[in-house]
Design an enzyme around this catalytic site. Structure first.
Site, mmCIF file in Angstrom:
data_model
loop_
_atom_site.group_PDB
_atom_site.id
_atom_site.type_symbol
_atom_site.label_atom_id
_atom_site.label_comp_id
_atom_site.label_asym_id
_atom_site.label_seq_id
_atom_site.Cartn_x
_atom_site.Cartn_y
_atom_site.Cartn_z
ATOM 1 N N LYS A 55 -7.385 -104.841 27.042
ATOM 2 C CA LYS A 55 -5.942 -104.760 27.268
ATOM 3 C C LYS A 55 -5.464 -105.666 28.411
ATOM 4 O O LYS A 55 -4.283 -106.029 28.471
ATOM 5 C CB LYS A 55 -5.543 -103.315 27.565
ATOM 6 C CG LYS A 55 -5.601 -102.381 26.366
ATOM 7 C CD LYS A 55 -4.464 -102.636 25.402
ATOM 8 C CE LYS A 55 -4.370 -101.551 24.336
ATOM 9 N NZ LYS A 55 -3.224 -101.751 23.435
ATOM 10 N N SER A 309 -14.371 -102.402 22.458
ATOM 11 C CA SER A 309 -13.058 -102.666 23.048
ATOM 12 C C SER A 309 -12.844 -102.086 24.433
ATOM 13 O O SER A 309 -11.975 -102.557 25.163
ATOM 14 C CB SER A 309 -11.963 -102.131 22.116
ATOM 15 O OG SER A 309 -12.122 -100.739 21.935
#
Length: 507
Positions: A55, A309
Site C-alpha cells: 500500500k 501483499s
C-alpha cells in the site's frame, strides 16, 4: 463510465514516483513449495516493505503528485491498517498533515503504528465503510484531500509498479500472476502493466470466499455492494469494489478464484515454511488461490507468481491461524463419532483410529443408548479423510466429518460436555463487532422473557467476534425471538438443526 485507457495507465505506471518510500522487493522462487506442487512458484515479497505492505506504493505516488496548495490543506484517508500506514508514511515524507479515520475495532497496535508516523487518527464506526463515510465528509467540510485506498488512477499506477518489478526480476515471462484482491487497486495496476508488456501472462484475481466483491460484480456485469463481508482477511474485506478498478479488471483479469478461510490459513503456514515470515491472512490469499488452481488442474503450465501483499498481522490472531491451517491443507480432520454407550466400545473406537495422531479428544458420559465423541485427527490429505470414514464404517462406527463446520471449529471444540435441560431451546450464531459495549447493546435489545441458556465467545484477534447463543423459547415464540434478534443489526445464522448441536449440546 467509459473504459480506462490501458496504454495511458501503463505510461502512468512507468512514470510513477514511488521509490522515495517504497522498496524494490524481490520476486523469490519457493523451492520446497514448488517441488511439492510440481510447478515453479515465485513469491513477490511486498511484506518486506518498511510498512509491511504494498500500500505504500499507491499512497506515495498519489501524495507525491499533490500541488503545494493541496499539501497545505493536508490529506485524509480511511483504513483499518495497511493503507493508513502508507498514507501516514507518505504524508510525513512529503511534509503534509494526515488524518486517518479508523474503525473502533482497529487493534491498538495499528493505531499506534499510524500515530508513530506523525498522522492523527480518529476512531469511528464498526467497519471500514463507516470510517470511510466519515473521512469523505471531513474532506468535504475541511478541504483536505481524500486519498482513496484503491479507486484512484494515481493510486492504481503506484500499485502497478509491483507488476513492472515482477517482469524485470523474473528469468522468464510468467505464465500467470495470482493477485490478492479486495477493492482492486493491486490487480488493476499489475493487470494493466502486463496487458501492455506481457499480454500472454494470465492475471488471476483471488478473493476470500466471504468477500467476493469482484466475483459478484463480474457476475452482475456492474459493481454491486455486498450485504455482508467476512472480515477474516481484513486487508481485502471491502463491501464495494471500485468503479474505476472494475472497468480495468473487465479488460485485464483472465480468471477469478474464491478461497476459504481455512485455505488462507494453510497458505499462511506455507509462506512461513518458505520464508520464516508470518504474513497476514490477506497476504497469503493469492498463494491459497494458486494452490487451489494447481490441485484442481486449472493452473496454466509455466512459472506462476503470487503476490505476498502484507504482513501486518495481529499477534493474537496467530493462534487462530495455526489452529485452522491444517484443516485448510487437509492435514487435520475434525469429526463426530457415534459409538454404543457400553463397556468396551471406547476401546474398540480407539483401535479403529489405528496409528494416526490424535490432536484432540472430547467425550462426556450421557445416559443414552449411544455416545458421541468429538475427535481431531492428523491426516495426510483430503483422500486420507475419506479413508478414516471407511475404516470407522468397517467397525460399525458412524462418523460425521465436521472439518468444514463453522460451529464445530469455532465453538463446540472448546465447550463439549455440558448439555441443556429438557426445556425448548433454539441456537444461533452471531458476529459481534470487537468493541466495548457490543454485548451490552445486544442484550439490551432483547426483552426479559428470553432466557439465555448457552453462550460461547472466543477472541480471535479479528474485527468481528464470533458468538454462539442459545435461548429457552416457549413453543410458538421463535418468530418473535428472531424479530427481536434481527433488531440487533448483527449478522445471525440459525444452528438449532446443526448435527453438532444434536450430538453434543442438546438436552
Amino acid at each position: 463510465m467509459s473504459k480506462v485507457n490501458l496504454n495511458d495507465l501503463a505510461a502512468r505506471i512507468e512514470a510513477a514516483d514511488v521509490y522515495g518510500l517504497a522498496k524494490r522487493t524481490p520476486t523469490q522462487l519457493a523451492p520446497k513449495l514448488s517441488a511439492e506442487l510440481g510447478q515453479n512458484i515465485w513469491l513477490k515479497r511486498e511484506d518486506l516493505q518498511d510498512v509491511f505492505s504494498f500500500k505504500i506504493r499507491g499512497a506515495a505516488n498519489r501524495i507525491s503528485g499533490l500541488s503545494d496548495s493541496e499539501r497545505a490543506r493536508g490529506v485524509v484517508a480511511a483504513s483499518a491498517g495497511n493503507h493508513a500506514q502508507g498514507v501516514a508514511a507518505a504524508a510525513q515524507y512529503y511534509g503534509t498533515d494526515a488524518l486517518i479515520f479508523m474503525p473502533v475495532t482497529t487493534p491498538p497496535i495499528k493505531v499506534d503504528a499510524v500515530e508513530a508516523m506523525g498522522a492523527k487518527t480518529q476512531l469511528i464506526g464498526d467497519n471500514y465503510d463507516e470510517a470511510c463515510a466519515a473521512a469523505i465528509d471531513h474532506a468535504a467540510n475541511s478541504g483536505a484531500v481524500f486519498i482513496h485506498p484503491f479507486d484512484e488512477i494515481d493510486v492504481i499506477a503506484g500499485q502497478g509498479t509491483v507488476g513492472r518489478e515482477i517482469l524485470e526480476q523474473m528469468p522468464r515471462t510468467p505464465a500467470a500472476i495470482y493477485v490478492c484482491t479486495g477493492g482492486g487497486g493491486l490487480v488493476s495496476g499489475i493487470g494493466a502493466w502486463m496487458h501492455k508488456h506481457a499480454p500472454k501472462t494470465k492475471i488471476i484475481a483471488v478473493e476470500a470466499a466471504g468477500a467476493q466483491t469482484l466475483g459478484q460484480s463480474l457476475q452482475a456485469g456492474k459493481v454491486v455492494s455486498l450485504n455482508r463481508v467476512d472480515g477474516f482477511a481484513d486487508g481485502t474485506a471491502v463491501r464495494t469494489f471500485g468503479e474505476t478498478t472494475f472497468e480495468i479488471c473487465k479488460q485485464v483479469v483472465d480468471g477469478h478464484i474464491a478461497v476459504s478461510n481455512d485455505e488462507i490459513c494453510a497458505a499462511v503456514k506455507d509462506v512461513f515454511e518458505a520464508t520464516r515470515t508470518v504474513v497476514e491472512p490477506a497476504g497469503a490469499q493469492a498463494l491459497a488461490g494458486v494452490i487451489q488452481h494447481i490441485k484442481s488442474g486449472e493452473a496454466p503450465e509455466g512459472d506462476l507468481v503470487v503476490t505476498i501483499s502484507g504482513a501486518n498481522v495481529n499477534f493474537d490472531r496467530i493462534g487462530h491461524v495455526v489452529d485452522r491451517a491444517e484443516f485448510g491443507s487437509g492435514e487435520e480432520m475434525l469429526f463426530a463419532a457415534t459409538i454404543p454407550e457400553q463397556a468396551g466400545a471406547f476401546l474398540n473406537f480407539v483401535r479403529a483410529l489405528g496409528h494416526r495422531a490424535v490432536t484432540e479428544f472430547n467425550y462426556r458420559y450421557a445416559p443414552r443408548k449411544d455416545a458421541h465423541v468429538l475427535v481431531g485427527l492428523k491426516t495426510r490429505d483430503m483422500e486420507d479423510r475419506e479413508q478414516v470414514i471407511t475404516d470407522m464404517a468397517e467397525q460399525s462406527i458412524t462418523v460425521t466429518d465436521l472439518s468444514h463446520d463453522r460451529l464445530a471449529k469455532r465453538h463446540l471444540r472448546h465447550m463439549v460436555g455440558g448439555r441443556g435441560d429438557d426445556k425448548a431451546e433454539v441456537l444461533y450464531r452471531f458476529e459481534f463487532p470487537e468493541r466495548p459495549g457490543a454485548l451490552t447493546q445486544f442484550l439490551e435489545t432483547l426483552d426479559a422473557r428470553w432466557n439465555i441458556s448457552l453462550f460461547h465467545y472466543r477472541n480471535h484477534g479479528a474485527a468481528e467476534g464470533h458468538v454462539l447463543c442459545g435461548f429457552h423459547v416457549p413453543k410458538g415464540d421463535v418468530e418473535d425471538l428472531e424479530t427481536q434478534l434481527s433488531g440487533t443489526g448483527y449478522p445471525m445464522w440459525p444452528e438449532t438443526h446443526n448435527p453438532v448441536y444434536e450430538f453434543f449440546l442438546r438436552g
